[in-house]
Scaffold this motif. Structure first.
Motif, PDB file in Angstrom:
ATOM      1  N   VAL A 110       0.959  -1.260  -0.012  1.00  0.00           N
ATOM      2  CA  VAL A 110       0.034  -0.136   0.153  1.00  0.00           C
ATOM      3  C   VAL A 110       0.842   1.218   0.006  1.00  0.00           C
ATOM      4  CG1 VAL A 110      -1.840   1.059   1.129  1.00  0.00           C
ATOM      5  CG2 VAL A 110      -1.806  -1.287   1.273  1.00  0.00           C
ATOM      6  N   LEU A 111       0.416   2.034  -0.841  1.00  0.00           N
ATOM      7  CA  LEU A 111       1.603   3.146  -1.198  1.00  0.00           C
ATOM      8  C   LEU A 111       0.677   4.571  -0.841  1.00  0.00           C
ATOM      9  CD1 LEU A 111       3.759   3.816  -4.317  1.00  0.00           C
ATOM     10  CD2 LEU A 111       2.010   5.556  -3.643  1.00  0.00           C
ATOM     11  N   PHE A 112       1.253   5.506  -0.163  1.00  0.00           N
ATOM     12  CA  PHE A 112       0.554   6.612   0.404  1.00  0.00           C
ATOM     13  C   PHE A 112       1.391   8.039  -0.122  1.00  0.00           C
ATOM     14  CE2 PHE A 112      -1.170   3.678   3.304  1.00  0.00           C
ATOM     15  CZ  PHE A 112      -2.654   4.150   3.420  1.00  0.00           C
ATOM     16  N   GLU A 113       0.744   8.813  -0.896  1.00  0.00           N
ATOM     17  CA  GLU A 113       1.520   9.973  -1.512  1.00  0.00           C
ATOM     18  C   GLU A 113       0.561  11.083  -1.171  1.00  0.00           C
ATOM     19  OE1 GLU A 113       4.424  10.684  -2.689  1.00  0.00           O
ATOM     20  OE2 GLU A 113       5.018   8.626  -2.995  1.00  0.00           O
ATOM     21  N   GLY A 114       0.851  12.303  -1.255  1.00  0.00           N
ATOM     22  CA  GLY A 114       0.169  13.580  -0.878  1.00  0.00           C
ATOM     23  C   GLY A 114       0.969  14.546  -0.444  1.00  0.00           C
ATOM     24  N   ARG A 115       0.394  15.660  -0.386  1.00  0.00           N
ATOM     25  CA  ARG A 115       1.015  16.984   0.050  1.00  0.00           C
ATOM     26  C   ARG A 115       1.513  16.827   1.316  1.00  0.00           C
ATOM     27  NH1 ARG A 115       0.006  21.355  -3.558  1.00  0.00           N
ATOM     28  NH2 ARG A 115      -1.995  21.319  -4.876  1.00  0.00           N
ATOM     29  N   ASP A 116       2.573  17.757   1.747  1.00  0.00           N
ATOM     30  CA  ASP A 116       2.986  17.782   3.098  1.00  0.00           C
ATOM     31  C   ASP A 116       1.994  18.130   3.951  1.00  0.00           C
ATOM     32  OD1 ASP A 116       5.832  17.211   2.420  1.00  0.00           O
ATOM     33  OD2 ASP A 116       6.021  19.428   1.612  1.00  0.00           O
ATOM     34  N   ALA A 117       1.901  17.351   5.018  1.00  0.00           N
ATOM     35  CA  ALA A 117       0.860  17.571   6.192  1.00  0.00           C
ATOM     36  C   ALA A 117      -0.490  17.018   5.722  1.00  0.00           C
ATOM     37  CB  ALA A 117       0.810  19.029   6.474  1.00  0.00           C
ATOM     38  N   ALA A 118      -0.727  16.353   4.712  1.00  0.00           N
ATOM     39  CA  ALA A 118      -1.818  15.704   4.304  1.00  0.00           C
ATOM     40  C   ALA A 118      -2.149  14.479   5.002  1.00  0.00           C
ATOM     41  CB  ALA A 118      -1.822  14.967   2.797  1.00  0.00           C
TER      42      ALA A 118
ATOM     43  N   VAL B 132       8.461  15.946  -4.786  1.00  0.00           N
ATOM     44  CA  VAL B 132       9.487  16.842  -4.486  1.00  0.00           C
ATOM     45  C   VAL B 132      10.599  17.098  -5.299  1.00  0.00           C
ATOM     46  CG1 VAL B 132      10.286  15.200  -2.864  1.00  0.00           C
ATOM     47  CG2 VAL B 132      10.733  17.661  -2.155  1.00  0.00           C
ATOM     48  N   GLU B 133      11.213  16.059  -5.856  1.00  0.00           N
ATOM     49  CA  GLU B 133      12.466  16.129  -6.467  1.00  0.00           C
ATOM     50  C   GLU B 133      12.182  17.118  -7.732  1.00  0.00           C
ATOM     51  OE1 GLU B 133      14.533  12.624  -7.670  1.00  0.00           O
ATOM     52  OE2 GLU B 133      14.453  11.755  -5.536  1.00  0.00           O
TER      53      GLU B 133
ATOM     54  N   ILE C  15       8.439  18.531  11.228  1.00  0.00           N
ATOM     55  CA  ILE C  15       8.889  19.656  10.452  1.00  0.00           C
ATOM     56  C   ILE C  15      10.256  19.547   9.679  1.00  0.00           C
ATOM     57  CG2 ILE C  15       9.512  22.123  10.447  1.00  0.00           C
ATOM     58  CD1 ILE C  15       7.841  22.564  13.041  1.00  0.00           C
ATOM     59  N   SER C  16      10.495  19.867   8.486  1.00  0.00           N
ATOM     60  CA  SER C  16      11.520  19.564   7.840  1.00  0.00           C
ATOM     61  C   SER C  16      11.662  20.827   6.832  1.00  0.00           C
ATOM     62  CB  SER C  16      11.536  18.312   6.638  1.00  0.00           C
ATOM     63  OG  SER C  16      10.682  18.706   5.680  1.00  0.00           O
ATOM     64  N   PRO C  17      12.975  21.282   6.310  1.00  0.00           N
ATOM     65  CA  PRO C  17      13.069  22.406   5.387  1.00  0.00           C
ATOM     66  C   PRO C  17      12.426  22.153   4.236  1.00  0.00           C
ATOM     67  CG  PRO C  17      15.227  21.535   6.202  1.00  0.00           C
ATOM     68  CD  PRO C  17      14.400  20.591   6.598  1.00  0.00           C
ATOM     69  N   ILE C  18      11.900  21.123   3.645  1.00  0.00           N
ATOM     70  CA  ILE C  18      11.029  20.956   2.715  1.00  0.00           C
ATOM     71  C   ILE C  18       9.734  21.290   2.848  1.00  0.00           C
ATOM     72  CG2 ILE C  18      10.081  19.280   0.819  1.00  0.00           C
ATOM     73  CD1 ILE C  18      13.029  19.950   0.364  1.00  0.00           C
ATOM     74  N   ASP C  19       9.184  20.899   4.186  1.00  0.00           N
ATOM     75  CA  ASP C  19       7.921  21.325   4.684  1.00  0.00           C
ATOM     76  C   ASP C  19       7.821  22.878   4.771  1.00  0.00           C
ATOM     77  OD1 ASP C  19       7.203  18.615   4.899  1.00  0.00           O
ATOM     78  OD2 ASP C  19       7.697  18.489   7.026  1.00  0.00           O
ATOM     79  N   GLU C  20       8.668  23.420   5.134  1.00  0.00           N
ATOM     80  CA  GLU C  20       8.718  24.928   5.295  1.00  0.00           C
ATOM     81  C   GLU C  20       8.263  25.786   4.101  1.00  0.00           C
ATOM     82  OE1 GLU C  20       8.449  26.491   8.178  1.00  0.00           O
ATOM     83  OE2 GLU C  20       8.825  25.061   9.595  1.00  0.00           O
ATOM     84  N   VAL C  21       8.865  25.154   2.994  1.00  0.00           N
ATOM     85  CA  VAL C  21       8.721  25.977   1.740  1.00  0.00           C
ATOM     86  C   VAL C  21       7.428  25.294   0.795  1.00  0.00           C
ATOM     87  CG1 VAL C  21      10.868  26.644   1.736  1.00  0.00           C
ATOM     88  CG2 VAL C  21      10.063  24.597   0.557  1.00  0.00           C
TER      89      VAL C  21
END
Length: 271
Positions: free
Chosen positions: A52-60, A122-123, A184-190
């Motif tokens: 089972v694979l989960f993708e989505g926006r940060d904080a989804a 993200v990449e 929280i990560s640097p990626i999340d912050e932007v």
């Protein structure tokens, strides 16, 4: 004194935000987790392999949803895979190589908290891969997933979708809640700053990698309790198992939706 609940106090602020009263949610979650235990017993008894694979926006809500799925399952036959940044050596490997080693063996269920689709998300947005890398991924991933299914793996992939307003609220909560600051990560912050680019990348990813053998399922993740309950219902509805209680596991079609280009055209996905 803090509340001894399955959710933090900030998660318990009523039906309006989360879509379901806490008592109703706890009862429904318990009943569905009983079904998940039945499912796992069947997976083990029949040496099945489930991915089972989960993708989505940060904080989804990927972390919270996966937590409720695995909460009462055997850790020996259940694995959650959440890979970090690739090592220098891994960056020289075939892109799918480090994911392949985590695929389920007989009697196992594996849940990916983000996956090889990092390349399309993200990449792509943050410039961590080249255009050639991205195009090669988009070309290869349908074949890769076809091989997984051809090998006998039961494969399900979800995309959790939230609004920009809800993402901002959850990011704010992460910064202010000392129990959630590890998220929280640097990626999340932007993430909010790059909202439009993530929307374009999401649409291209869903359209380009949705296939007959490995279709995407889109989930409205704006209400946490409804998200968790309906993802578990949908997961249970996809797999036959001994003792299945079919009355409890029909997901809400307004929450869980098979991906179709019309979802984008009609504005059903967040913009």
């Amino acid at each position: 004194m803090s509340k001894n609940k399955d959710e933090s106090p900030s998660d318990d602020d009523g039906e309006e935000r989360h879509g379901m009263r806490h008592g109703v949610y706890k009862h429904e979650l318990y009943e569905l987790q009983v079904e998940l235990v039945k499912l796992q017993k069947d997976i083990i008894a029949n040496n099945r392999r489930v991915l089972v694979l989960f993708e989505g926006r940060d904080a989804a809500g990927k972390d919270g949803t996966i937590k409720r799925i695995v909460q009462h399952l055997s850790p020996r036959e259940t694995r959650v895979v959440a890979l970090g940044k690739p090592s220098d050596r891994e960056t020289t490997e075939w892109y799918f190589q480090r994911y392949t080693e985590h695929l389920p063996a007989a009697a196992e269920m594996v849940l990916f908290n983000r996956s090889w689709y990092n390349r399309a998300g993200v990449e792509r947005v943050m410039g961590f891969c080249t255009d050639t890398d991205y195009e090669r991924f988009m070309e290869q991933v349908p074949y890769y997933e076809n091989l997984l299914i051809g090998s006998g793996i039961h494969f399900i992939k979800y995309y959790l979708d939230i609004s920009k307003k809800e993402q901002k609220a959850r990011m704010k909560e992460r910064r202010e809640n000392p129990l959630k600051q590890w998220k929280i990560s640097p990626i999340d912050e932007v993430a909010v700053k790059h909202w439009d680019n993530y929307s374009k990348a999401r649409d291209a990813m869903l359209t380009g990698t949705h296939s007959e053998w490995a279709p995407w399922t889109v989930v409205d993740a704006n209400k946490k309790r409804l998200l968790r309950i309906n993802v578990i219902r949908d997961l249970l509805s996809r797999i036959d198992y001994e003792g299945k209680n079919g009355k409890r596991i029909e997901p809400d079609p307004d929450i869980v939706m098979p991906f179709d280009d019309k979802l984008i055209e009609k504005g059903k996905l967040s913009k």
